[in-house]
Design an enzyme around this catalytic site. Sequence first.
Site, PDB file in Angstrom:
ATOM      1  N   LYS A  13       0.829  -1.217   0.000  1.00 50.02           N
ATOM      2  CA  LYS A  13       0.000   0.000   0.000  1.00 50.02           C
ATOM      3  C   LYS A  13       0.859   1.262   0.000  1.00 50.02           C
ATOM      4  CE  LYS A  13      -2.116  -0.972   3.890  1.00 50.02           C
ATOM      5  NZ  LYS A  13      -1.651  -2.321   4.271  1.00 50.02           N
ATOM      6  N   ARG A  88      -9.900   0.729   7.534  1.00 50.85           N
ATOM      7  CA  ARG A  88      -9.389  -0.583   7.905  1.00 50.85           C
ATOM      8  C   ARG A  88     -10.430  -1.387   8.665  1.00 50.85           C
ATOM      9  NH1 ARG A  88      -3.643   0.408   8.155  1.00 50.85           N
ATOM     10  NH2 ARG A  88      -2.546  -1.498   8.695  1.00 50.85           N
ATOM     11  N   ARG A 122      11.685  -5.522   5.440  1.00 50.38           N
ATOM     12  CA  ARG A 122      11.366  -4.101   5.250  1.00 50.38           C
ATOM     13  C   ARG A 122      12.238  -3.204   6.129  1.00 50.38           C
ATOM     14  NH1 ARG A 122       5.335  -1.931   5.116  1.00 50.38           N
ATOM     15  NH2 ARG A 122       5.130  -2.716   7.238  1.00 50.38           N
ATOM     16  N   ARG A 155      10.756  -1.188  11.646  1.00 53.33           N
ATOM     17  CA  ARG A 155       9.585  -0.787  12.431  1.00 53.33           C
ATOM     18  C   ARG A 155       9.345  -1.773  13.565  1.00 53.33           C
ATOM     19  NH1 ARG A 155       4.807   0.247   8.142  1.00 53.33           N
ATOM     20  NH2 ARG A 155       3.691  -0.802   9.819  1.00 53.33           N
ATOM     21  N   ARG A 166      -0.955  -8.341  13.615  1.00 50.04           N
ATOM     22  CA  ARG A 166      -1.455  -7.500  12.515  1.00 50.04           C
ATOM     23  C   ARG A 166      -2.191  -8.331  11.472  1.00 50.04           C
ATOM     24  NH1 ARG A 166       3.859  -5.042  10.843  1.00 50.04           N
ATOM     25  NH2 ARG A 166       2.775  -3.994   9.139  1.00 50.04           N
TER      26      ARG A 166
HETATM   27  P1  ADP Z   1       0.619  -1.929   7.629  1.00 49.43           P
HETATM   28  O1  ADP Z   1      -0.461  -1.756   6.627  1.00 49.43           O
HETATM   29  O2  ADP Z   1       1.891  -2.420   7.034  1.00 49.43           O
HETATM   30  O3  ADP Z   1       0.172  -2.767   8.805  1.00 49.43           O
HETATM   31  P2  ADP Z   1       0.463   0.930   8.424  1.00 49.43           P
HETATM   32  O4  ADP Z   1       1.654   1.788   8.351  1.00 49.43           O
HETATM   33  O5  ADP Z   1      -0.657   1.188   7.495  1.00 49.43           O
HETATM   34  O6  ADP Z   1       1.029  -0.557   8.284  1.00 49.43           O
HETATM   35  O7  ADP Z   1      -0.125   0.964   9.913  1.00 49.43           O
HETATM   36  C1  ADP Z   1       0.683   0.756  11.032  1.00 49.43           C
HETATM   37  C2  ADP Z   1      -0.165   0.674  12.290  1.00 49.43           C
HETATM   38  O8  ADP Z   1      -0.857   1.924  12.502  1.00 49.43           O
HETATM   39  C3  ADP Z   1      -1.278  -0.377  12.280  1.00 49.43           C
HETATM   40  O9  ADP Z   1      -0.828  -1.667  12.652  1.00 49.43           O
HETATM   41  C4  ADP Z   1      -2.258   0.223  13.311  1.00 49.43           C
HETATM   42  O10 ADP Z   1      -1.815  -0.007  14.621  1.00 49.43           O
HETATM   43  C5  ADP Z   1      -2.158   1.702  13.040  1.00 49.43           C
HETATM   44  N1  ADP Z   1      -3.166   2.141  12.042  1.00 49.43           N
HETATM   45  C6  ADP Z   1      -2.916   2.610  10.789  1.00 49.43           C
HETATM   46  N2  ADP Z   1      -4.060   2.885  10.139  1.00 49.43           N
HETATM   47  C7  ADP Z   1      -5.064   2.580  10.985  1.00 49.43           C
HETATM   48  C8  ADP Z   1      -6.483   2.613  10.898  1.00 49.43           C
HETATM   49  N3  ADP Z   1      -7.115   3.040   9.781  1.00 49.43           N
HETATM   50  N4  ADP Z   1      -7.213   2.222  11.974  1.00 49.43           N
HETATM   51  C9  ADP Z   1      -6.623   1.788  13.086  1.00 49.43           C
HETATM   52  N5  ADP Z   1      -5.296   1.717  13.246  1.00 49.43           N
HETATM   53  C10 ADP Z   1      -4.496   2.103  12.218  1.00 49.43           C
END
Ligand code: ADP
Length: 213
Positions: A13, A88, A122, A155, A166
């Site tokens: 993404k 999400r 990553r 990370r 996750r």
């Molecule tokens: P990835 O898609 O690789 O898991 P992101 O960088 O999109 O990583 O998100 C990292 C973290 O930030 C998620 O695991 C969550 O804890 C939080 N997060 C991001 N976007 C949302 C969302 N829309 N709702 C709830 N938590 C979120």
Amino acid sequence: MKLVFFGAPGAGKGTMAARASADFSIPHISTGDIFRNAMRAGTDLGKKVKSIIEAGDLVSDELTISLVKDRLKNEDCQKGWILDGFPRTIPQAEALALFCPPDLVIDLEVDDETVLKRLSGRRMCKVCGQIYHITNMPPKKEGICDKCGSPLYIRDDDKEEAVLVRLENYRNQSLPLVEYYKNRKILFAVDSRGNADLVWDGLKKALSGMKGW
Ligand code: ADP
Ligand code: ZN
């Protein structure tokens, strides 16, 4: 153009959203980046979400929705935007449908094996957030960002324990969005198993073939 990039952790993404943002000249809004920047800066938001994110859990819908709602009101979003990592959950999708409905949701499809390989390799720039992979997308100089020369890091939530949480959260809370957007006829699936250039080519071809884009 109002685009959502959807997919499992490690689906690509962030990488694809950054390319699309540069190509279409519309802002790339990543909720994950917003949270990570807040954590790095030690703001109230950052302190609030730190332990949740490091464990691989989701931040509350209430907090995330209000953050995105505010961000989309900015002047730079008036011509369109790209959301990465939001929505999400079903409540987040329902909220977005009310305050700013997307034109298209791109579902980046990957298998579990690809996800695990991508997340374990990553690396991310501490300063500008640029994403690398030790073998698939290595920086020119090991451990250093090509774009800004800052050090790369792993990370906290890319460590194995958090990755499993996750993936579980993705299956339970995010995957239902595929049906949700399929029913609304704005879901667009792209094969995201290949390298970044290949996925990007597929994505561009698909987008350029669509009416009015
Ligand atoms: P990835 O898609 O690789 O898991 P992101 O960088 O999109 O990583 O998100 C990292 C973290 O930030 C998620 O695991 C969550 O804890 C939080 N997060 C991001 N976007 C949302 C969302 N829309 N709702 C709830 N938590 C979120
Ligand atoms: Zn950088």
